[in-house]
Design an enzyme around this catalytic site. Sequence first.
Site, PDB file in Angstrom:
ATOM      1  N   ASP A  10      20.943  -2.746   5.817  1.00 22.43           N
ATOM      2  CA  ASP A  10      21.224  -3.987   5.084  1.00 22.43           C
ATOM      3  C   ASP A  10      22.273  -3.657   4.021  1.00 22.43           C
ATOM      4  OD1 ASP A  10      20.803  -6.686   4.098  1.00 22.43           O
ATOM      5  OD2 ASP A  10      19.722  -5.795   2.426  1.00 22.43           O
ATOM      6  N   SER A  11      22.773  -4.693   3.353  1.00 23.72           N
ATOM      7  CA  SER A  11      23.709  -4.466   2.256  1.00 23.72           C
ATOM      8  C   SER A  11      23.019  -3.843   1.041  1.00 23.72           C
ATOM      9  CB  SER A  11      24.338  -5.794   1.824  1.00 23.72           C
ATOM     10  OG  SER A  11      23.350  -6.619   1.253  1.00 23.72           O
ATOM     11  N   TYR A  42      27.216  -8.500   0.653  1.00 27.31           N
ATOM     12  CA  TYR A  42      28.077  -8.745   1.807  1.00 27.31           C
ATOM     13  C   TYR A  42      28.364 -10.242   1.985  1.00 27.31           C
ATOM     14  CZ  TYR A  42      27.442  -4.046   3.946  1.00 27.31           C
ATOM     15  OH  TYR A  42      27.449  -2.697   4.230  1.00 27.31           O
ATOM     16  N   GLY A  43      27.442 -11.064   1.515  1.00 28.65           N
ATOM     17  CA  GLY A  43      27.455 -12.483   1.887  1.00 28.65           C
ATOM     18  C   GLY A  43      28.594 -13.301   1.335  1.00 28.65           C
ATOM     19  N   CYS A  73      19.801  -7.614   8.231  1.00 26.75           N
ATOM     20  CA  CYS A  73      20.719  -8.363   7.379  1.00 26.75           C
ATOM     21  C   CYS A  73      21.189  -9.579   8.171  1.00 26.75           C
ATOM     22  CB  CYS A  73      21.907  -7.475   7.005  1.00 26.75           C
ATOM     23  SG  CYS A  73      23.183  -8.334   6.069  1.00 26.75           S
ATOM     24  N   ASN A  74      20.913 -10.769   7.637  1.00 23.81           N
ATOM     25  CA  ASN A  74      21.332 -11.990   8.335  1.00 23.81           C
ATOM     26  C   ASN A  74      22.845 -12.141   8.343  1.00 23.81           C
ATOM     27  OD1 ASN A  74      18.735 -13.820   8.835  1.00 23.81           O
ATOM     28  ND2 ASN A  74      18.466 -12.648   6.956  1.00 23.81           N
ATOM     29  N   THR A  75      23.487 -11.688   7.270  1.00 24.31           N
ATOM     30  CA  THR A  75      24.938 -11.823   7.167  1.00 24.31           C
ATOM     31  C   THR A  75      25.612 -11.037   8.298  1.00 24.31           C
ATOM     32  OG1 THR A  75      24.715 -12.060   4.772  1.00 24.31           O
ATOM     33  CG2 THR A  75      26.894 -11.468   5.610  1.00 24.31           C
ATOM     34  N   GLU A 154      18.949  -7.717  -6.325  1.00 25.18           N
ATOM     35  CA  GLU A 154      19.373  -6.300  -6.376  1.00 25.18           C
ATOM     36  C   GLU A 154      19.108  -5.701  -7.756  1.00 25.18           C
ATOM     37  OE1 GLU A 154      20.721  -3.961  -4.213  1.00 25.18           O
ATOM     38  OE2 GLU A 154      20.275  -5.337  -2.578  1.00 25.18           O
ATOM     39  N   CYS A 187      18.118 -14.915   4.526  1.00 17.90           N
ATOM     40  CA  CYS A 187      18.718 -13.704   3.957  1.00 17.90           C
ATOM     41  C   CYS A 187      17.542 -12.775   3.699  1.00 17.90           C
ATOM     42  CB  CYS A 187      19.443 -14.028   2.651  1.00 17.90           C
ATOM     43  SG  CYS A 187      19.896 -12.573   1.685  1.00 17.90           S
ATOM     44  N   THR A 188      17.672 -11.514   4.110  1.00 11.98           N
ATOM     45  CA  THR A 188      16.506 -10.623   4.021  1.00 11.98           C
ATOM     46  C   THR A 188      16.137 -10.270   2.577  1.00 11.98           C
ATOM     47  OG1 THR A 188      17.969  -8.722   4.391  1.00 11.98           O
ATOM     48  CG2 THR A 188      16.806  -9.614   6.315  1.00 11.98           C
ATOM     49  N   HIS A 189      17.009 -10.595   1.629  1.00  9.87           N
ATOM     50  CA  HIS A 189      16.618 -10.410   0.226  1.00  9.87           C
ATOM     51  C   HIS A 189      15.575 -11.442  -0.211  1.00  9.87           C
ATOM     52  CE1 HIS A 189      20.188  -7.855   0.000  1.00  9.87           C
ATOM     53  NE2 HIS A 189      19.848  -7.504  -1.238  1.00  9.87           N
TER      54      HIS A 189
HETATM   55  N1  DGL Z   1      20.320  -9.257   2.899  1.00 14.99           N
HETATM   56  C1  DGL Z   1      21.494  -9.696   3.521  1.00 14.99           C
HETATM   57  C2  DGL Z   1      21.316 -10.902   4.385  1.00 14.99           C
HETATM   58  O1  DGL Z   1      20.283 -11.021   4.997  1.00 14.99           O
HETATM   59  C3  DGL Z   1      22.785  -9.575   2.772  1.00 14.99           C
HETATM   60  C4  DGL Z   1      22.933 -10.293   1.506  1.00 14.99           C
HETATM   61  C5  DGL Z   1      24.255  -9.977   0.832  1.00 14.99           C
HETATM   62  O2  DGL Z   1      24.601  -8.807   0.746  1.00 14.99           O
HETATM   63  O3  DGL Z   1      24.916 -10.924   0.388  1.00 14.99           O
HETATM   64  O4  DGL Z   1      22.186 -11.718   4.517  1.00 14.99           O
END
Ligand code: DGL
Length: 265
Positions: A10-11, A42-43, A73-75, A154, A187-189
């Site tokens: 993931d990011s 990353y998003g 990571c969904n992105t 984060e 988003c996995t966060h």
């Molecule tokens: N956790 C990631 C996701 O699922 C990335 C979020 C990010 O870095 O913006 O999209």
Amino acid sequence: MDNRPIGFFDSGVGGLTCVKPLLEQLPNERVIYFGDTARTPYGSKGIDTVKAFSLQIARFLRDQDVKMLAIACNTVSSVAMEYLQEQLPDIPVIGTIQPAASRIAACCDKTNSIGIMATKVTVNSGAYQHAILKENNDLNIHAIACPALVPLIEEGLTKDTQIAPIIHHYLDDFVAEHRIDTLVLGCTHYPHIKGVIQKEFPGIHIINPSQTLADAVAAALKKNDMLAAQPKRDSIFYASDISDSFLHMMEELSGDRFTALQMEF
Ligand code: DGL
């Protein structure tokens, strides 16, 4: 039987929300995780950048001899899933979007109003809408980008007093306007703040794609006779920057023993 580790990435700390339910289901498995904490988020980046970063990490994990690559990571899953599959043809690659889309299509019908909260890249890609409508094109789907949430998570700012105002900033009008009754944490966060979201929007059914990714990884390992048989060895968690919040979230992961290593590209 396959005793090699599973690669997750993931990011940043988001993908840990996929690792935890996987290890709860399959305690013999060993994970090698990479969180790109130095380059998160990353998003809000360009698609080519997301692809380039994710290929570096995927190659790094391949070189650790992982038996499967889980894009936690969904992105990345929304814009680079096929690209990574093409680049790494010898490793099974599983992303977050398809397992979640199948779950959503199975549990919703045209009376539901489905809201997807995600990063800008994920929302702009239309990947969730595309995958869900392919399974059931009668469904009502709306999406909203919530770019301020990942940097706060984060930083470990996940208490309700810290993050609830930002959740309301994004969701109040969105939920009211579209009468959202089903909310996808795209988003996995976001599962790190699932309790706060549920508390602030108590009537909404929350769908957690981190859980469905873990379920899909477990199902694929079982189906292909790739489960680990040996008693578990410690998982390894790499990050491109070992921050306090990364260490803290790993400690909370399962009370598990872990080794954290910094890795630069
Ligand atoms: N956790 C990631 C996701 O699922 C990335 C979020 C990010 O870095 O913006 O999209």
